[in-house]
Write a protein that holds these residues in place. Structure first.
Motif, PDB file in Angstrom:
ATOM      1  N   GLN A 153      28.610 -40.031  15.834  1.00 29.40           N
ATOM      2  CA  GLN A 153      29.720 -39.657  14.962  1.00 29.40           C
ATOM      3  C   GLN A 153      30.617 -38.631  15.645  1.00 29.40           C
ATOM      4  N   ALA A 154      30.013 -37.646  16.288  1.00 26.61           N
ATOM      5  CA  ALA A 154      30.800 -36.623  16.998  1.00 26.61           C
ATOM      6  C   ALA A 154      31.597 -37.258  18.141  1.00 26.61           C
ATOM      7  N   ASP A 155      30.991 -38.195  18.849  1.00 30.04           N
ATOM      8  CA  ASP A 155      31.691 -38.874  19.943  1.00 30.04           C
ATOM      9  C   ASP A 155      32.880 -39.678  19.418  1.00 30.04           C
ATOM     10  N   MET A 156      32.668 -40.373  18.295  1.00 30.61           N
ATOM     11  CA  MET A 156      33.749 -41.162  17.705  1.00 30.61           C
ATOM     12  C   MET A 156      34.889 -40.247  17.241  1.00 30.61           C
ATOM     13  N   GLU A 191      45.000 -31.726  13.479  1.00 29.61           N
ATOM     14  CA  GLU A 191      44.244 -30.577  12.972  1.00 29.61           C
ATOM     15  C   GLU A 191      43.114 -31.009  12.047  1.00 29.61           C
ATOM     16  N   VAL A 192      43.373 -32.008  11.210  1.00 28.07           N
ATOM     17  CA  VAL A 192      42.329 -32.516  10.307  1.00 28.07           C
ATOM     18  C   VAL A 192      41.169 -33.084  11.125  1.00 28.07           C
ATOM     19  N   ILE A 193      41.508 -33.859  12.148  1.00 30.40           N
ATOM     20  CA  ILE A 193      40.476 -34.458  12.983  1.00 30.40           C
ATOM     21  C   ILE A 193      39.735 -33.377  13.775  1.00 30.40           C
ATOM     22  N   ALA A 194      40.449 -32.350  14.218  1.00 30.23           N
ATOM     23  CA  ALA A 194      39.800 -31.254  14.953  1.00 30.23           C
ATOM     24  C   ALA A 194      38.781 -30.534  14.066  1.00 30.23           C
ATOM     25  N   ARG A 195      39.136 -30.330  12.799  1.00 30.45           N
ATOM     26  CA  ARG A 195      38.180 -29.713  11.869  1.00 30.45           C
ATOM     27  C   ARG A 195      36.968 -30.620  11.663  1.00 30.45           C
ATOM     28  N   GLN A 196      37.214 -31.923  11.549  1.00 27.65           N
ATOM     29  CA  GLN A 196      36.116 -32.875  11.398  1.00 27.65           C
ATOM     30  C   GLN A 196      35.220 -32.852  12.638  1.00 27.65           C
ATOM     31  N   LEU A 197      35.830 -32.771  13.796  1.00 25.17           N
ATOM     32  CA  LEU A 197      35.073 -32.717  15.048  1.00 25.17           C
ATOM     33  C   LEU A 197      34.196 -31.461  15.088  1.00 25.17           C
ATOM     34  N   ALA A 198      34.736 -30.346  14.670  1.00 22.84           N
ATOM     35  CA  ALA A 198      33.949 -29.107  14.638  1.00 22.84           C
ATOM     36  C   ALA A 198      32.754 -29.263  13.698  1.00 22.84           C
ATOM     37  N   GLN A 236      38.848 -40.005  18.418  1.00 24.17           N
ATOM     38  CA  GLN A 236      39.964 -39.971  17.476  1.00 24.17           C
ATOM     39  C   GLN A 236      40.844 -38.750  17.719  1.00 24.17           C
ATOM     40  N   TRP A 237      40.211 -37.622  18.018  1.00 22.36           N
ATOM     41  CA  TRP A 237      40.978 -36.396  18.269  1.00 22.36           C
ATOM     42  C   TRP A 237      41.823 -36.546  19.530  1.00 22.36           C
ATOM     43  N   VAL A 238      41.242 -37.111  20.590  1.00 23.24           N
ATOM     44  CA  VAL A 238      41.987 -37.313  21.834  1.00 23.24           C
ATOM     45  C   VAL A 238      43.183 -38.232  21.567  1.00 23.24           C
ATOM     46  N   GLU A 239      42.950 -39.277  20.781  1.00 21.44           N
ATOM     47  CA  GLU A 239      44.033 -40.200  20.441  1.00 21.44           C
ATOM     48  C   GLU A 239      45.117 -39.489  19.625  1.00 21.44           C
TER      49      GLU A 239
END
Length: 144
Positions: free
Chosen positions: A90-93, A19-26, A97-100
């Motif tokens: 950055q978004a791609d990275m 969830e933290v990574i998903a927020r970062q991705l957004a 991370q989110w997929v992982e």
């Protein structure tokens, strides 16, 4: 503590991380869009000045100053394109991370389900053994 409960703790931790990574991705995706919007504004601004220069009859001195200004706007456009590239990287990275993290969460959930199934089998065998012992006692009591 049963394995299922320990595995549930791991699942919960993995979900929070996801969830933290998903927020970062957004946030990263929003930054890319913001950078693209800024680039479009700069291009529009440069286009307006370029078209105005052609309409105005400027002296050589003013034409030189005007050209320097347009060159600075073009430089800003290049810098903004570079910023978009960095934001996209950055978004791609973050996406990777989110997929992982998502994969990790699924793995932990699978492990928890496996432990739960094992615990159910052990519990079923124990109940069956108790039932068999009860039936055997009853049978012996009836024979006597």
């Amino acid at each position: 503590m049963k394995k299922t409960k320990r595995a549930q703790l791991l699942v919960d931790i993995a979900k929070r991380k996801e969830e933290v990574i998903a927020r970062q991705l957004a946030g990263d995706r929003a930054k890319v869009e913001q950078d693209k919007s800024k680039l479009e504004e700069l291009k529009e601004y440069a286009g307006q000045y370029e078209s105005e220069r052609n309409l105005l009859g400027l002296s050589a001195y003013l034409t030189t100053n005007y050209q320097h200004f347009v060159d600075r706007v073009q430089q800003a456009i290049k810098q903004q394109e570079a910023a978009i590239g960095r934001s996209q990287q950055q978004a791609d990275m973050t996406m990777r991370q989110w997929v992982e993290a998502k994969t990790n969460t699924k793995s932990m959930d699978w492990l928890k389900n496996k432990y739960h199934t094992q615990e159910l089998l052990v519990e079923d065998k124990r109940e069956q053994r108790q039932s068999d012992e009860f039936a055997m006692r009853r049978f012996r009591d009836n024979i006597r």
